[in-house]
Motif scaffolding. Structure first.
Motif, PDB file in Angstrom:
ATOM      1  N   ALA A   1       2.705  -4.942  -0.875  1.00 26.86           N
ATOM      2  CA  ALA A   1       3.381  -3.600  -0.711  1.00 26.86           C
ATOM      3  C   ALA A   1       4.549  -3.467   0.580  1.00 26.86           C
ATOM      4  O   ALA A   1       5.692  -3.189   0.063  1.00 26.86           O
ATOM      5  CB  ALA A   1       2.373  -2.483  -0.253  1.00 26.86           C
TER       6      ALA A   1
ATOM      7  N   TRP B   1       8.411  -2.967  -0.915  1.00 28.34           N
ATOM      8  CA  TRP B   1       9.164  -2.125   0.206  1.00 28.34           C
ATOM      9  C   TRP B   1      10.308  -2.504   0.318  1.00 28.34           C
ATOM     10  O   TRP B   1      11.586  -1.781   0.054  1.00 28.34           O
ATOM     11  CB  TRP B   1       8.348  -1.427   1.119  1.00 28.34           C
ATOM     12  CG  TRP B   1       9.140  -0.352   1.907  1.00 28.34           C
ATOM     13  CD1 TRP B   1      10.043  -0.569   2.812  1.00 28.34           C
ATOM     14  CD2 TRP B   1       8.985   0.859   1.813  1.00 28.34           C
ATOM     15  NE1 TRP B   1      10.366   0.837   3.315  1.00 28.34           N
ATOM     16  CE2 TRP B   1       9.868   1.717   2.751  1.00 28.34           C
ATOM     17  CE3 TRP B   1       8.409   2.152   1.040  1.00 28.34           C
ATOM     18  CZ2 TRP B   1       9.989   3.230   2.663  1.00 28.34           C
ATOM     19  CZ3 TRP B   1       8.636   3.424   0.921  1.00 28.34           C
ATOM     20  CH2 TRP B   1       9.397   4.053   1.755  1.00 28.34           C
TER      21      TRP B   1
ATOM     22  N   ALA C   1       8.417  -0.493  -6.335  1.00 29.92           N
ATOM     23  CA  ALA C   1       8.363   0.416  -5.018  1.00 29.92           C
ATOM     24  C   ALA C   1       8.947   1.952  -5.344  1.00 29.92           C
ATOM     25  O   ALA C   1       9.263   2.570  -4.302  1.00 29.92           O
ATOM     26  CB  ALA C   1       8.770  -0.384  -3.686  1.00 29.92           C
TER      27      ALA C   1
ATOM     28  N   ARG D   1       7.605   4.342  -6.381  1.00 33.99           N
ATOM     29  CA  ARG D   1       6.697   5.525  -6.111  1.00 33.99           C
ATOM     30  C   ARG D   1       5.799   5.195  -4.822  1.00 33.99           C
ATOM     31  O   ARG D   1       4.774   5.559  -4.674  1.00 33.99           O
ATOM     32  CB  ARG D   1       5.603   5.566  -7.512  1.00 33.99           C
ATOM     33  CG  ARG D   1       6.440   6.398  -8.598  1.00 33.99           C
ATOM     34  CD  ARG D   1       5.673   6.200  -9.609  1.00 33.99           C
ATOM     35  NE  ARG D   1       6.026   6.958 -10.778  1.00 33.99           N
ATOM     36  CZ  ARG D   1       5.434   7.312 -12.029  1.00 33.99           C
ATOM     37  NH1 ARG D   1       4.158   6.932 -11.948  1.00 33.99           N
ATOM     38  NH2 ARG D   1       6.026   8.099 -12.789  1.00 33.99           N
ATOM     39  N   GLN D   2       6.217   4.292  -4.048  1.00 33.67           N
ATOM     40  CA  GLN D   2       5.660   4.023  -2.563  1.00 33.67           C
ATOM     41  C   GLN D   2       6.306   5.110  -1.698  1.00 33.67           C
ATOM     42  O   GLN D   2       7.304   5.225  -1.513  1.00 33.67           O
ATOM     43  CB  GLN D   2       6.097   2.666  -2.373  1.00 33.67           C
ATOM     44  CG  GLN D   2       4.879   1.655  -2.284  1.00 33.67           C
ATOM     45  CD  GLN D   2       5.179   0.129  -1.686  1.00 33.67           C
ATOM     46  OE1 GLN D   2       5.447  -0.550  -2.772  1.00 33.67           O
ATOM     47  NE2 GLN D   2       5.568  -0.040  -0.464  1.00 33.67           N
TER      48      GLN D   2
ATOM     49  N   GLY E   1       2.097   0.861   1.392  1.00 31.52           N
ATOM     50  CA  GLY E   1       1.556   0.798  -0.023  1.00 31.52           C
ATOM     51  C   GLY E   1       1.132   2.283  -0.598  1.00 31.52           C
ATOM     52  O   GLY E   1       0.723   2.427  -1.341  1.00 31.52           O
ATOM     53  N   THR E   2       1.152   3.152   0.703  1.00 30.69           N
ATOM     54  CA  THR E   2       0.793   4.546   0.263  1.00 30.69           C
ATOM     55  C   THR E   2       1.663   4.928  -0.690  1.00 30.69           C
ATOM     56  O   THR E   2       2.706   5.036  -0.849  1.00 30.69           O
ATOM     57  CB  THR E   2       0.816   5.413   1.607  1.00 30.69           C
ATOM     58  OG1 THR E   2       0.451   4.983   2.849  1.00 30.69           O
ATOM     59  CG2 THR E   2       0.730   6.661   1.206  1.00 30.69           C
ATOM     60  N   LEU E   3       0.694   5.776  -1.839  1.00 30.17           N
ATOM     61  CA  LEU E   3       1.529   6.009  -2.962  1.00 30.17           C
ATOM     62  C   LEU E   3       2.104   7.527  -2.764  1.00 30.17           C
ATOM     63  O   LEU E   3       1.641   8.271  -2.029  1.00 30.17           O
ATOM     64  CB  LEU E   3       0.750   6.108  -4.040  1.00 30.17           C
ATOM     65  CG  LEU E   3       0.309   4.640  -4.770  1.00 30.17           C
ATOM     66  CD1 LEU E   3      -0.803   4.934  -5.812  1.00 30.17           C
ATOM     67  CD2 LEU E   3       1.613   4.045  -5.030  1.00 30.17           C
TER      68      LEU E   3
ATOM     69  N   PRO F   1       3.053   9.939  -5.396  1.00 30.64           N
ATOM     70  CA  PRO F   1       3.263  10.139  -7.180  1.00 30.64           C
ATOM     71  C   PRO F   1       4.394  11.060  -7.489  1.00 30.64           C
ATOM     72  O   PRO F   1       4.774  11.937  -6.678  1.00 30.64           O
ATOM     73  CB  PRO F   1       1.969  10.657  -7.426  1.00 30.64           C
ATOM     74  CG  PRO F   1       1.010  10.923  -6.363  1.00 30.64           C
ATOM     75  CD  PRO F   1       1.723  10.373  -5.144  1.00 30.64           C
TER      76      PRO F   1
ATOM     77  N   THR G   1      10.932   7.028  -9.636  1.00 36.47           N
ATOM     78  CA  THR G   1      11.124   6.831  -8.030  1.00 36.47           C
ATOM     79  C   THR G   1      10.896   8.362  -7.532  1.00 36.47           C
ATOM     80  O   THR G   1      11.471   9.240  -7.739  1.00 36.47           O
ATOM     81  CB  THR G   1      12.241   6.232  -7.853  1.00 36.47           C
ATOM     82  OG1 THR G   1      12.452   6.267  -6.270  1.00 36.47           O
ATOM     83  CG2 THR G   1      13.583   6.866  -8.340  1.00 36.47           C
TER      84      THR G   1
ATOM     85  N   ARG H   1      11.282   8.009  -3.908  1.00 39.12           N
ATOM     86  CA  ARG H   1      11.819   7.513  -2.522  1.00 39.12           C
ATOM     87  C   ARG H   1      12.849   8.581  -2.092  1.00 39.12           C
ATOM     88  O   ARG H   1      13.321   9.199  -3.201  1.00 39.12           O
ATOM     89  CB  ARG H   1      12.268   6.222  -2.742  1.00 39.12           C
ATOM     90  CG  ARG H   1      11.273   5.270  -3.089  1.00 39.12           C
ATOM     91  CD  ARG H   1      10.385   4.544  -1.915  1.00 39.12           C
ATOM     92  NE  ARG H   1      11.470   4.069  -0.927  1.00 39.12           N
ATOM     93  CZ  ARG H   1      11.306   2.777  -1.112  1.00 39.12           C
ATOM     94  NH1 ARG H   1      10.753   1.865  -1.820  1.00 39.12           N
ATOM     95  NH2 ARG H   1      11.998   1.824   0.121  1.00 39.12           N
TER      96      ARG H   1
END
Ligand code: GLY
Ligand code: MN
Ligand code: MN
Length: 437
Positions: free
Chosen positions: A148, A152, A343, A345-346, A351-353, A355, A365, A367
């Motif tokens: 993850a 990232w 990544a 949807r990180q 690695g916390t998602l 969504p 995405t 982000r």
């Protein structure tokens, strides 16, 4: 050093820095990445076209399976190159590629020898699909926290990666120009596809994704795969096709209306071209990508109103979900080694998602837009009978001009897609200098 070699040198220095950080945070001393083994189709002896492990491609543009890369903080990366003697498949010598000086390279003739040379390093993580061999070598397989963190970092492109993506857009632009000329000369989907491939100078499996070459109503099938040979002189061409350079992808879409196309649809195409450029201009670091997607819906709702398709103000139309059947996909996605790059949807490096919101489940995405990211901007406007059907009977049915919608449905849909680098003050469009319209 050539320009490319110095860009690559800086790219590897950054990989070393970020890998060292990620290894320290996750408690590993070393990272082993293999380019991977081929995938053989079930109950068959045919292999799928080989795609290297993306994390390997992030470090090294060398093609082919079974290579091993060993990364240890503070040391030069070690590359164990699988180079068998072979009479079934051609094996090209390494030569002197621009990237070779960044690695300590050793060549082996068998897969067994590659793993023997690796040994059983202590506290080492493994990324790749040769999991049985990696397990036997005492490596920790594909640890999620480390992967993850590396993923990232992959959304922040180095100058070397931007160069690769831009070169891929140059190549793809050549294909788009040839495809457009073939369409305007009356070619079929299959002939347009051939014109593209020939202009780019590749074979199909070297494309980063299966091209979408859609005439007329097929443009409303978002991932239309067929290439019809028996339909010619289309009214509309929607072509979504890319190219690849050193493992990095371009992802470009153009929609063209032929001179004999319904002028109301041709006007919509012109409106979408302007709208897409306006959205590109709105790209700024600091903006959550979800807000950008919302802007896209507002702009599309405004266009639908301007053309008499929707009878609602943009804010109200978006609030009521009336733009969604016309624009059911995300406004874009990160682009790099993977076409839909990792990544998106990180929510954090660990690695916390994060969504997508329930009303936009296809957004790739979530982000925040940051300088150094490369993503696509690809607004779409389609007449998709399946998505419009529920609105014909629900409480909002009077907000649509159904006669006009039915008359435009045979024209399919419109998507305009460019590839953008986010800069500190806005963006640089990597596509338009090579494919102005
Ligand atoms: N070519 C697939 C996409 O645009 O996402
Ligand atoms: Mn695309
Ligand atoms: Mn795309």
């Amino acid at each position: 050093m050539t320009d490319l070699a110095s860009l690559f040198h800086a790219h590897i220095a950054e990989r070393q820095r970020t890998a060292a950080e990620a290894l320290a945070e996750t408690g590993f001393d070393a990272l082993v990445i293999s380019s991977g083994q081929v995938y053989t189709h079930f109950a068959d002896d045919q292999d799928a076209p080989f795609h290297p492990t993306p994390h390997f491609a992030h470090w090294c543009p060398m093609a082919g399976p079974h290579h091993l890369l060993v990364v240890r903080p503070g040391q030069r990366p070690r590359l164990i190159r699988y180079a068998p003697e072979d009479f079934w498949y051609e094996q090209l010598p390494l030569g002197s590629p621009f990237w070779a000086s960044e690695f300590d390279i050793e060549e082996v003739g068998t897969v067994e020898e590659a793993w023997k040379r690796l040994g059983s390093p202590e506290q080492a993580a493994y990324i790749g699909n040769e999991t049985e061999r990696a397990e036997a070598a005492n490596l920790e397989l594909n640890p999620a926290g480390l992967t993850a963190r590396l993923d990232w970092n992959r959304t922040n492109k180095s100058a070397y990666e931007v160069q690769c993506i831009e070169e891929a857009t140059v190549l793809a632009s050549r294909g788009h120009l040839a495809a457009r000329a073939a369409f305007l000369a009356g070619a079929s989907e299959l002939e347009i596809h051939y014109a593209y491939i020939q202009a780019v100078g590749i074979v199909d499996h070297e494309m980063p994704y299966g091209s979408i070459v859609a005439l007329n109503e097929k443009g409303a099938i978002l991932h239309y795969e067929h290439k019809r040979a028996n339909v010619r002189n289309g009214d509309v061409l929607l072509i979504d096709a890319g190219a690849q350079i050193r493992g990095y992808a371009a992802d470009i879409t153009r929609t063209v209306a032929a001179p004999h196309c319904d002028s109301r649809f041709a006007d919509l195409v012109a409106g979408m071209v302007k709208l897409e450029l306006g959205l590109c201009d709105a790209v700024k670091p600091g903006m959550p990508y979800g807000d950008f997607h919302h802007l896209g819906h507002l702009a599309i709702a405004a266009l639908l109103k301007e053309h008499g398709i929707l009878k609602a103000d943009p804010e109200e139309a978006v609030e009521l979900g009336l733009s969604r059947p016309f624009f059911p996909h995300g406004l874009g996605h990160h682009l790099g080694i993977q076409v839909h790059d990792v990544a998106g949807r990180q929510g954090a490096p660990d690695g916390t998602l994060a969504p997508p919101p329930p009303q936009h489940p296809t957004l790739r995405t979530t982000r925040t837009i940051e300088a150094g990211q490369v993503f696509t901007v690809e607004p779409g406007l389609y007449f998709i009978p399946m998505l419009l059907r529920p609105f014909r009977e629900n409480e909002h049915k009077a907000r649509f001009d159904w006669k006009l919608i039915d008359e435009l449905t045979p024209c399919g849909g419109i998507r305009i897609e460019d590839n953008l680098l986010v800069t500190s003050s806005g963006h640089r469009n990597l596509t338009r200098p090579h494919l102005p319209n």
